[in-house]
Scaffold this motif. Structure first.
Motif, PDB file in Angstrom:
ATOM      1  N   TYR A   1       1.522  26.138   3.070  1.00 37.01           N
ATOM      2  CA  TYR A   1       3.392  24.583   3.014  1.00 37.01           C
ATOM      3  C   TYR A   1       4.090  25.196   4.309  1.00 37.01           C
ATOM      4  CZ  TYR A   1       7.514  23.601   0.487  1.00 37.01           C
ATOM      5  OH  TYR A   1       8.585  23.476   0.560  1.00 37.01           O
ATOM      6  N   LEU A   2       4.514  26.977   4.292  1.00 37.48           N
ATOM      7  CA  LEU A   2       4.882  27.602   5.455  1.00 37.48           C
ATOM      8  C   LEU A   2       4.380  26.978   6.962  1.00 37.48           C
ATOM      9  CD1 LEU A   2       5.655  30.570   2.819  1.00 37.48           C
ATOM     10  CD2 LEU A   2       6.869  28.417   3.139  1.00 37.48           C
ATOM     11  N   THR A   3       3.385  26.732   6.944  1.00 37.70           N
ATOM     12  CA  THR A   3       2.793  27.407   8.363  1.00 37.70           C
ATOM     13  C   THR A   3       2.420  25.750   8.552  1.00 37.70           C
ATOM     14  OG1 THR A   3       1.242  27.461   7.525  1.00 37.70           O
ATOM     15  CG2 THR A   3       2.114  29.270   8.394  1.00 37.70           C
ATOM     16  N   ARG A   4       2.065  24.660   8.460  1.00 37.88           N
ATOM     17  CA  ARG A   4       1.757  23.415   8.388  1.00 37.88           C
ATOM     18  C   ARG A   4       3.034  23.007   9.213  1.00 37.88           C
ATOM     19  NH1 ARG A   4       2.041  20.137   3.009  1.00 37.88           N
ATOM     20  NH2 ARG A   4       4.155  19.658   2.064  1.00 37.88           N
ATOM     21  N   LYS A   5       2.825  21.668   9.907  1.00 34.54           N
ATOM     22  CA  LYS A   5       3.431  20.873  10.803  1.00 34.54           C
ATOM     23  C   LYS A   5       4.025  20.224   9.590  1.00 34.54           C
ATOM     24  CE  LYS A   5       2.148  17.457  13.508  1.00 34.54           C
ATOM     25  NZ  LYS A   5       2.585  17.202  14.968  1.00 34.54           N
ATOM     26  N   ILE A   6       5.689  19.482  10.665  1.00 33.15           N
ATOM     27  CA  ILE A   6       6.499  18.672  10.038  1.00 33.15           C
ATOM     28  C   ILE A   6       6.914  18.033  10.405  1.00 33.15           C
ATOM     29  CG2 ILE A   6       7.797  21.240   9.285  1.00 33.15           C
ATOM     30  CD1 ILE A   6       9.405  20.225   7.166  1.00 33.15           C
ATOM     31  N   GLY A   7       6.845  17.115  10.064  1.00 30.72           N
ATOM     32  CA  GLY A   7       8.385  16.175  11.196  1.00 30.72           C
ATOM     33  C   GLY A   7       9.483  15.745   9.359  1.00 30.72           C
ATOM     34  N   PHE A   8      10.471  15.648  10.704  1.00 32.59           N
ATOM     35  CA  PHE A   8      11.864  15.304   9.699  1.00 32.59           C
ATOM     36  C   PHE A   8      12.465  13.525   9.847  1.00 32.59           C
ATOM     37  CE2 PHE A   8      11.740  20.146  11.178  1.00 32.59           C
ATOM     38  CZ  PHE A   8      11.983  20.427   9.794  1.00 32.59           C
ATOM     39  N   GLU A   9      13.281  13.844   9.198  1.00 35.81           N
ATOM     40  CA  GLU A   9      13.748  12.336   9.510  1.00 35.81           C
ATOM     41  C   GLU A   9      13.181  10.808  10.484  1.00 35.81           C
ATOM     42  OE1 GLU A   9      17.884  12.401  12.146  1.00 35.81           O
ATOM     43  OE2 GLU A   9      16.796  14.275  13.539  1.00 35.81           O
ATOM     44  N   ALA A  10      12.110  10.836   9.352  1.00 33.56           N
ATOM     45  CA  ALA A  10      11.183  10.124  10.287  1.00 33.56           C
ATOM     46  C   ALA A  10      11.255   8.468   8.832  1.00 33.56           C
ATOM     47  CB  ALA A  10       9.849  10.401   9.655  1.00 33.56           C
ATOM     48  N   VAL A  11      10.786   7.119   9.930  1.00 34.71           N
ATOM     49  CA  VAL A  11      10.401   6.189   9.237  1.00 34.71           C
ATOM     50  C   VAL A  11       8.982   6.042   9.450  1.00 34.71           C
ATOM     51  CG1 VAL A  11      12.849   5.862   9.226  1.00 34.71           C
ATOM     52  CG2 VAL A  11      11.758   5.246  11.157  1.00 34.71           C
ATOM     53  N   MET A  12       8.316   5.115   8.564  1.00 34.95           N
ATOM     54  CA  MET A  12       6.953   4.199   8.842  1.00 34.95           C
ATOM     55  C   MET A  12       7.388   2.995   8.724  1.00 34.95           C
ATOM     56  SD  MET A  12       3.774   5.911   7.916  1.00 34.95           S
ATOM     57  CE  MET A  12       3.432   5.456   6.090  1.00 34.95           C
ATOM     58  N   ARG A  13       6.199   1.953   9.587  1.00 38.20           N
ATOM     59  CA  ARG A  13       6.335   0.733   9.589  1.00 38.20           C
ATOM     60  C   ARG A  13       5.183   0.209   9.962  1.00 38.20           C
ATOM     61  NH1 ARG A  13      11.324  -1.651  11.596  1.00 38.20           N
ATOM     62  NH2 ARG A  13      11.938  -2.042  10.159  1.00 38.20           N
ATOM     63  N   ILE A  14       4.183  -0.455   8.610  1.00 32.91           N
ATOM     64  CA  ILE A  14       3.179  -0.991   8.917  1.00 32.91           C
ATOM     65  C   ILE A  14       3.569  -2.358   9.110  1.00 32.91           C
ATOM     66  CG2 ILE A  14       0.689  -1.310   7.601  1.00 32.91           C
ATOM     67  CD1 ILE A  14       2.010   1.039   5.844  1.00 32.91           C
ATOM     68  N   ARG A  15       2.574  -2.526  10.164  1.00 31.25           N
ATOM     69  CA  ARG A  15       2.513  -4.058  10.466  1.00 31.25           C
ATOM     70  C   ARG A  15       0.955  -4.807  10.818  1.00 31.25           C
ATOM     71  NH1 ARG A  15       6.211  -1.204  14.379  1.00 31.25           N
ATOM     72  NH2 ARG A  15       8.134  -2.283  14.302  1.00 31.25           N
ATOM     73  N   CYS A  16       0.526  -5.906  10.363  1.00 30.14           N
ATOM     74  CA  CYS A  16       0.159  -6.248  10.646  1.00 30.14           C
ATOM     75  C   CYS A  16      -0.081  -8.078  10.914  1.00 30.14           C
ATOM     76  CB  CYS A  16      -0.875  -6.379   8.794  1.00 30.14           C
ATOM     77  SG  CYS A  16      -0.055  -7.100   7.477  1.00 30.14           S
ATOM     78  N   THR A  17      -2.021  -8.833  11.188  1.00 29.74           N
ATOM     79  CA  THR A  17      -1.432  -9.961  12.071  1.00 29.74           C
ATOM     80  C   THR A  17      -0.873 -11.056  11.072  1.00 29.74           C
ATOM     81  OG1 THR A  17      -3.499  -8.700  13.021  1.00 29.74           O
ATOM     82  CG2 THR A  17      -3.492 -11.527  12.398  1.00 29.74           C
ATOM     83  N   LYS A  18      -0.372 -11.557  11.394  1.00 28.97           N
ATOM     84  CA  LYS A  18       0.522 -12.728  10.954  1.00 28.97           C
ATOM     85  C   LYS A  18      -0.844 -13.213   9.985  1.00 28.97           C
ATOM     86  CE  LYS A  18       1.481 -16.548  13.181  1.00 28.97           C
ATOM     87  NZ  LYS A  18       1.584 -17.308  14.011  1.00 28.97           N
ATOM     88  N   GLY A  19       0.165 -14.473   9.073  1.00 24.91           N
ATOM     89  CA  GLY A  19      -0.785 -14.997   7.813  1.00 24.91           C
ATOM     90  C   GLY A  19      -1.253 -13.655   7.360  1.00 24.91           C
ATOM     91  N   LEU A  20      -1.355 -12.454   7.108  1.00 21.85           N
ATOM     92  CA  LEU A  20      -1.265 -10.758   6.519  1.00 21.85           C
ATOM     93  C   LEU A  20      -0.088 -10.534   5.839  1.00 21.85           C
ATOM     94  CD1 LEU A  20      -4.641  -8.767   7.875  1.00 21.85           C
ATOM     95  CD2 LEU A  20      -4.440  -9.928   5.878  1.00 21.85           C
ATOM     96  N   SER A  21      -0.060 -10.689   4.600  1.00 21.63           N
ATOM     97  CA  SER A  21       1.158  -9.043   4.168  1.00 21.63           C
ATOM     98  C   SER A  21       1.504  -8.485   3.229  1.00 21.63           C
ATOM     99  CB  SER A  21       2.547 -10.617   3.635  1.00 21.63           C
ATOM    100  OG  SER A  21       1.805 -10.908   2.031  1.00 21.63           O
ATOM    101  N   ILE A  22       2.134  -7.202   3.731  1.00 22.33           N
ATOM    102  CA  ILE A  22       2.188  -5.975   2.925  1.00 22.33           C
ATOM    103  C   ILE A  22       3.229  -6.333   1.826  1.00 22.33           C
ATOM    104  CG2 ILE A  22       2.411  -3.514   2.392  1.00 22.33           C
ATOM    105  CD1 ILE A  22       1.627  -4.379   5.880  1.00 22.33           C
ATOM    106  N   HIS A  23       2.591  -6.009   0.118  1.00 19.30           N
ATOM    107  CA  HIS A  23       3.397  -6.134  -0.866  1.00 19.30           C
ATOM    108  C   HIS A  23       3.824  -5.086  -2.051  1.00 19.30           C
ATOM    109  CE1 HIS A  23       0.375  -6.624  -4.063  1.00 19.30           C
ATOM    110  NE2 HIS A  23      -0.160  -7.164  -2.818  1.00 19.30           N
ATOM    111  N   THR A  24       3.076  -3.815  -2.166  1.00 20.51           N
ATOM    112  CA  THR A  24       3.305  -2.180  -2.426  1.00 20.51           C
ATOM    113  C   THR A  24       3.086  -1.881  -1.986  1.00 20.51           C
ATOM    114  OG1 THR A  24       2.422  -4.119  -4.552  1.00 20.51           O
ATOM    115  CG2 THR A  24       3.230  -2.165  -5.252  1.00 20.51           C
ATOM    116  N   PHE A  25       4.002  -0.595  -2.007  1.00 20.39           N
ATOM    117  CA  PHE A  25       3.213   0.806  -1.182  1.00 20.39           C
ATOM    118  C   PHE A  25       3.717   1.946  -2.185  1.00 20.39           C
ATOM    119  CE2 PHE A  25       6.355  -1.666   1.474  1.00 20.39           C
ATOM    120  CZ  PHE A  25       5.353  -1.398   2.769  1.00 20.39           C
ATOM    121  N   HIS A  26       2.710   2.342  -2.064  1.00 19.29           N
ATOM    122  CA  HIS A  26       2.217   3.366  -2.810  1.00 19.29           C
ATOM    123  C   HIS A  26       2.055   4.975  -2.558  1.00 19.29           C
ATOM    124  CE1 HIS A  26       0.590   1.209  -5.924  1.00 19.29           C
ATOM    125  NE2 HIS A  26      -0.372   1.020  -5.202  1.00 19.29           N
ATOM    126  N   GLY A  27       2.672   6.271  -3.074  1.00 19.67           N
ATOM    127  CA  GLY A  27       3.080   7.336  -2.275  1.00 19.67           C
ATOM    128  C   GLY A  27       4.710   8.245  -2.635  1.00 19.67           C
TER     129      GLY A  27
END
Length: 783
Positions: free
Chosen positions: A428-454
């Motif tokens: 926990y103390l030594t692993r990499k860390i990323g701060f102030e992050a945002v994540m976006r998932i894009r997919c081919t036109k026609g597909l859509s994302i509706h629920t996130f887990h995590g």
């Protein structure tokens, strides 16, 4: 028709490629348009569709761990595709329409492990980051170059200009070959971002430790371990010259520590003196003095209360100006001030749903405030009694933090838990860390994302806010097909994670996955990824348990198997309806779902403590697939007869490869020794009549009777058997970031229930055996 359906299969495409190599601007587009999702006619049925009779074939478990299925693409695309360890879809053949997906009765979604540790990562420092002007997709291996100056987006099909700078390839130092740049040759890349990608200057690494010092906590003795771990790893904490560290302790009051430069020793402060400038410091000597002093400062305490809420409110105020990470260590129910909780555990009500959700919204609100200020809260719960994890976990769930749980923790009575805490802290103390992050998932036109887990906060329909991101965090998303994918033979998914590194650099890690589109139901089944499907269903079942009830979630899991196998059987008219048949790709589906139903998160009966159940649910929602699968269906090996047969060589070490055993007591023999790999813990079960030579050569004791009850390490002995056993265990250990603890269990030891509860193929008082479960599924299908 009684003939098996024709399916995609790898075919020799060298003939078809000749014309492609002579074209002036080679790129993926020419190949994919001719070959991408082409269903090539041939008579041989792929292995993934071979029908398996589940009720007759009792040995369906493969001898080596199950690998992710390889998407059915031509070899060029296959080489370029994203690793399944980072990005995996429940279906490697995407149905062309929602109607076809509905027919198959299989879940569609993605499993992500976006920030995992990588040995190889192309880092791109170009001043222009090339993206689609319409949908903002990052250029990737699956775009099409129309000519040298234009590329077509693989997600929205817009034609974009190639910027001048992109014409030059820094790797080959050549001009005019944009398709050879690293961004177009690698499906996982990291960009160093310019100031356009910053709302403010990159934040420094700021770490605040919030430590429970009530009587309970002091008696359990965790402080010594935490302070010792920090002392050992202070110089390895990710950061740079701007890094700052602070400490808060709390019982019925909250204490702060002045670490201002120029002091000869740290000073304890009371609330009225607080000013962020004197709490956080990078003065190493003062921090070390404090860590050395802390474990003894509260040894005579009589304070039994816990003012966790006020301590967290103070922590939030201190962190708000910069953002960073709050690490909370808590040993009991919070009993004073904001966020205080009462015991809700009634042993007879343990499986009722009303306590699977939080008792107060205090911790969720606090987490959302923290998330808004780029601060994540990580919780270490070390408790000997009920602590209402359902409420406390909210501080981490909504702030993108992580949760560690050590039931019945005690530094001397429970050495295995102490060792686990030490190992977890080191990572926990030594692993990499990323701060102030945002994540976006894009997919081919026609597909859509509706629920996130995590553990995350969904900021807008497709933008996830992650105050911190760590390499051990997994995420899952559910998808649907909104418009049919008739005009394409391939679809792509792209996840982009924008974060600040601990050295203050703004970076963007991008993963792109490409999969073929299919039009037949048989093809959909042929491409099913059973482990990904089970992990997605597990995430959905946790939500269902909390929003509806545990029994609803269990029914939904059973129905997922019944519906998909029933749909498969009805498509294959040559199968007798009276037998339970699955395509080879789904033969482990009933076994994995049964294993999930026996997991602490979903099992019935009153023997599972509420906090244990909640913790299992938290893990399901935040673990990457590889760890989650070991939690659901551990790997069992016989280790008292390791041989050189089939060994592999890893860094001048010879590693035995014993076959996997099914999780049933019928596989255990009193003469043997078995290793069970549950992900974060290894159990070694020793049978009563185990050969003395194994006990002597591997465990270092003369005979079975002399092996102690609490053995947590294998000695380094100069024997072939010891060498083999240790080599195998180290090899398993090296494959994961968290170092698992080892527990040796004797046949008559009380700890053996921990081991036996994982034998999911056997019957328990509250649950089916695997064979009974198959019969149950069959009855449901025949209804």
């Amino acid at each position: 028709p009684s003939t098996p359906p024709t399916l995609l299969a790898p075919v020799d495409i060298t003939v078809l490629q000749c014309s492609y190599f002579f074209q002036q601007y080679p790129g993926v587009n020419q190949l994919s348009s001719t070959l991408g999702g082409l269903s090539l006619q041939h008579s041989q049925q792929p292995e993934s569709l071979r029908p398996v009779n589940l009720t007759q074939d009792r040995n369906i478990l493969p001898v080596s761990p199950v690998l992710a299925p390889v998407p059915n693409l031509n070899s060029d695309l296959r080489k370029l595709n994203c690793s399944p360890d980072s990005f995996r879809c429940t279906l490697t053949n995407i149905p062309q329409t929602q109607a076809l997906l509905n027919k198959a009765k299989l879940p569609l979604g993605l499993l992500l492990h976006p920030f995992r540790d990588l040995t190889q990562l192309p880092v791109i420092t170009s001043s222009t980051i090339v993206r689609c002007r319409s949908c903002r997709t990052y250029i990737n291996p699956f775009v099409a170059f129309i000519d040298q100056r234009r590329w077509k987006c693989n997600l929205c099909y817009r034609v974009n200009d190639v910027p001048e700078e992109f014409m030059y390839n820094p790797l080959t130092r050549s001009y005019g070959e944009p398709h050879k740049r690293p961004e177009v040759q690698n499906s996982t890349v990291e960009f160093i971002a310019s100031s356009d990608y910053m709302l403010r200057p990159p934040q420094p690494a700021v770490y605040l430790f919030v430590l429970d010092v009530s009587y309970n906590a002091v008696e359990a003795g965790y402080l010594t371990i935490v302070c010792q771990s920090l002392l050992e790893n202070l110089d390895k904490l990710p950061g740079d010259s701007r890094t700052r560290i602070g400490f808060i302790t709390f019982d019925s009051t909250v204490q702060f520590y002045n670490l201002q430069e120029g002091l000869s020793q740290p000073q304890m402060l009371i609330v009225s003196d607080i000013d962020g400038n004197n709490i956080f410091q990078s003065v190493l000597q003062l921090i070390k003095d404090l860590l050395n002093a802390l474990p003894n400062m509260f040894t005579n305490t009589r304070e039994t209360h816990s003012a966790l809420g006020p301590a967290l409110q103070a922590a939030f105020k201190l962190m708000s100006p910069t953002g960073g990470r709050i690490s909370v260590f808590q040993s009991q129910l919070p009993s004073l001030g904001a966020g205080l909780l009462h015991s809700r555990e009634d042993p007879n009500q343990r499986s009722s749903t009303k306590h699977l959700g939080p008792a107060t919204d205090f911790y969720k609100k606090l987490a959302l405030d923290c998330s808004g200020q780029q601060t994540a809260v990580d919780l270490f719960l070390l408790s000997s009694q009920y602590s209402d994890l359902a409420s406390l976990a909210c501080m981490s769930k909504y702030s993108a933090g992580c949760i560690y749980y050590y039931p019945s923790f005690h530094h001397s009575h429970n050495p295995a838990q102490s060792e686990k805490l030490q190992k977890d802290l080191k990572r926990y103390l030594t692993r990499k860390i990323g701060f102030e992050a945002v994540m976006r998932i894009r997919c081919t036109k026609g597909l859509s994302i509706h629920t996130f887990h995590g553990n995350l906060f969904v900021r807008s329909t497709d933008l996830l806010s992650l105050a911190n991101v760590n390499p051990d965090a997994g995420f899952a998303v559910q998808m649907s097909i909104e418009e049919s994918l008739t005009d394409t033979s391939l679809v792509c998914f792209q996840t982009a994670l924008l974060y600040t590194s601990s050295k203050g650099e703004r970076r963007i890690r991008v993963h792109t996955l490409c999969l073929p589109v299919v039009t037949s139901l048989a093809d959909v089944y042929a491409g099913a990824d059973v482990q990904a499907a089970v992990c997605l269903l597990a995430n959905m079942a946790v939500d269902r348990s909390v929003s509806s009830s545990l029994s609803d979630a269990r029914d939904a899991l059973v129905n997922a198997v019944v519906d998909s196998l029933s749909a498969y059987i009805s498509t294959a008219s040559n199968l007798q309806q009276s037998t339970l048949i699955a395509p080879n790709s789904l033969k482990l589906f009933p076994l994995y779902i049964l294993a999930l139903l026996k997991q602490k998160a979903f099992r019935t009966g009153t023997s599972t403590r509420l906090d244990d159940r909640i913790y299992a649910m938290c893990q399901i929602k935040s673990q990457p697939l590889v760890h989650l699968m070991k939690m659901i269906h551990p790997n069992l090996y016989r280790i008292d007869r390791l041989t050189n047969e089939g060994t592999i060589h890893v860094n001048d070490r010879v590693v035995p490869q014993p076959p996997l055993q099914k999780l049933s007591a019928e596989k255990l023999t009193r003469e043997g020794a078995f290793l069970m790999d549950c992900g974060s813990i290894f159990y070694i079960w020793i049978g009563k009549s185990c050969d003395n030579s194994f006990i002597k050569d591997v465990l270092g004791y003369p005979n079975y009777a002399s092996v102690p009850q609490k053995l947590t390490q294998l000695p380094e002995l100069d024997t072939v058997s010891s060498e083999r056993a240790r080599s195998f265990i180290s090899w398993l250990r090296d494959s994961r970031p968290l170092s698992p603890v080892l527990q040796v269990i004797k046949d008559e030891s009380p700890a053996k229930t921990d081991f036996f509860q994982h034998l999911v193929e056997d019957r328990t008082e509250a649950a089916f055996s695997y064979y009974e479960f198959l019969l149950h599924i069959q009855q449901q299908i025949c209804k």
